[in-house]
Enzyme design. Structure first.
Site, PDB file in Angstrom:
ATOM      1  CB  CYS A 102      71.900   0.737   8.410  1.00 15.33           C
ATOM      2  SG  CYS A 102      70.305   0.033   8.763  1.00 15.33           S
ATOM      3  CB  ILE A 103      75.806   3.569   6.539  1.00 15.30           C
ATOM      4  CG1 ILE A 103      74.805   4.041   5.490  1.00 15.30           C
ATOM      5  CG2 ILE A 103      76.098   2.089   6.424  1.00 15.30           C
ATOM      6  CD1 ILE A 103      75.323   4.005   4.082  1.00 15.30           C
TER       7      ILE A 103
END
Lengths: 103, 173
Positions: A102-103
Site C-alpha cells: 500500500c506504500i
C-alpha cells in the site's frame, strides 16, 4: 492468457503483467510503454526498469520510498518518467509482478 | 400508489463502466499518529494510482505540517477505546510518549516513513499541500512555521474551488 506483444506471443495476466520473465525483452518493454502512454523509453526510463528487475531478482518488496533512496532516480523524477501510476506502469514495462503493498 | 418501476434506471446505464476517481481531497483536522497516517497512506496511495491529491490541513491537523511538531505526533492513550491499556493508566505521565514510540518502531518495521519524510514524499509525487487560513489565525501560526513545500493558505471557499471537477472525492479525517 496469451497476448501478442511486439510480434511475440506472451503469457500475461488479466491486467497485462508478464507471467514469465524469460519471455521479456526490450522490444516488449517498448511496446508496453507505448500502450501505457509512456511513449519512447529514454536512458532514464531504462535505468529505473533495470533497477526494478534487479530488486525483483533479489526478492525485495518494491516501494516508491525504496526507489527514492536507490540513487537511481528520485521520487519527483520517477513520477515524471512514468506519469499516471508510476510503480504500476514501470513494473509492467519491466516484465515483473505488480507490487502488492500500500506504500 | 407510486409506480416504482418508473423510477428505476434504464438497463443500459447499469452496464456502463464505472467512472474512475480523478482527484481525492483530504481534510485533515486531527494530529494523532493514527489520523495523520490514515491521511498520508491514503493520499500517497492515490498518487501511486495516478489520482490527483489535495490535502487541506485545519485545526489540530496543522500539527502534521508544522515543522516543530510533525516529528513528535502522539497516539491518544486516553479516550481511545482501541487502546489495550486502561484509561486510568493511559493518563499517567510519559505514557503517551511510550506508546507513541512503540507504534513508531512498528511502523519503521513495515517501511512506513516517518511523518516528515512521508509528507515530503506526497509533495514530491505531485500532491498539493494546503493550510487552513482560519485555523492558522486561531493558533497564531505563520507560513514560516509550516513545511517549506506548503502550496499555500486557503479559505474554505478556495478549498471547494480546488475540489471542482468530475470524479473528485472529499474525505474528512
Amino acid at each position: 492468457m496469451e497476448k501478442v506483444i511486439a510480434g511475440k506471443t506472451i503469457n500475461v495476466n488479466e491486467e497485462g503483467y508478464l507471467l514469465d520473465f524469460d519471455q521479456w525483452d526490450k522490444s516488449i518493454a517498448e511496446q508496453i510503454a507505448i500502450e501505457e502512454g509512456i511513449g519512447e523509453l529514454t536512458d532514464r526510463h531504462w535505468a529505473v526498469v533495470t533497477w526494478l528487475q534487479e530488486q525483483e531478482k533479489n526478492k525485495v518488496a518494491l516501494t516508491i520510498r525504496k526507489l527514492g533512496k536507490s540513487g537511481v532516480t528520485d521520487i519527483k523524477e520517477f513520477y515524471a518518467l512514468f506519469p499516471g501510476g508510476p510503480l504500476k506502469k514501470a513494473t509492467k514495462i519491466a516484465g515483473i509482478k505488480k507490487p502488492v503493498g500500500c506504500i | 400508489m407510486t409506480d416504482i418501476s418508473a423510477t428505476k434506471e434504464p438497463q443500459q446505464e447499469k452496464i456502463e463502466k464505472p467512472r474512475p476517481i480523478k482527484k481525492v481531497c483530504f481534510i485533515v483536522a486531527k494530529s494523532t499518529i493514527d489520523s495523520a497516517y490514515a491521511a498520508m497512506v491514503m493520499a500517497n496511495g492515490a498518487r501511486m494510482e495516478g489520482i490527483d491529491v489535495e490535502m487541506f490541513f485545519t485545526f489540530f491537523g496543522l500539527d502534521v505540517i508544522n515543522k516543530s511538531k510533525m516529528t513528535n505526533l502522539h497516539v491518544a492513550t486516553v479516550g481511545n477505546p482501541s487502546m489495550p491499556i486502561p484509561t486510568m493508566l493511559g493518563g499517567l505521565p510519559g505514557m503517551e510518549a511510550l506508546v507513541s514510540n512503540q507504534m513508531k518502531k512498528e511502523m519503521e518495521r513495515l517501511d512506513l516513513p516517518p511523518v516528515d519524510e512521508f509528507m515530503e514524499m506526497i509533495h514530491l509525487s505531485g500532491g498539493k499541500i494546503w493550510a487552513c487560513k482560519l485555523a492558522m489565525d486561531m493558533f497564531k501560526l505563520e507560513e514560516k512555521d509550516l513545511v517549506e513545500y506548503l502550496d499555500g493558505v486557503l479559505t474554505v471557499g478556495d478549498f471547494y474551488q480546488r475540489a471542482a471537477g468530475e470524479g473528485t472525492q472529499i474525505i474528512f479525517i
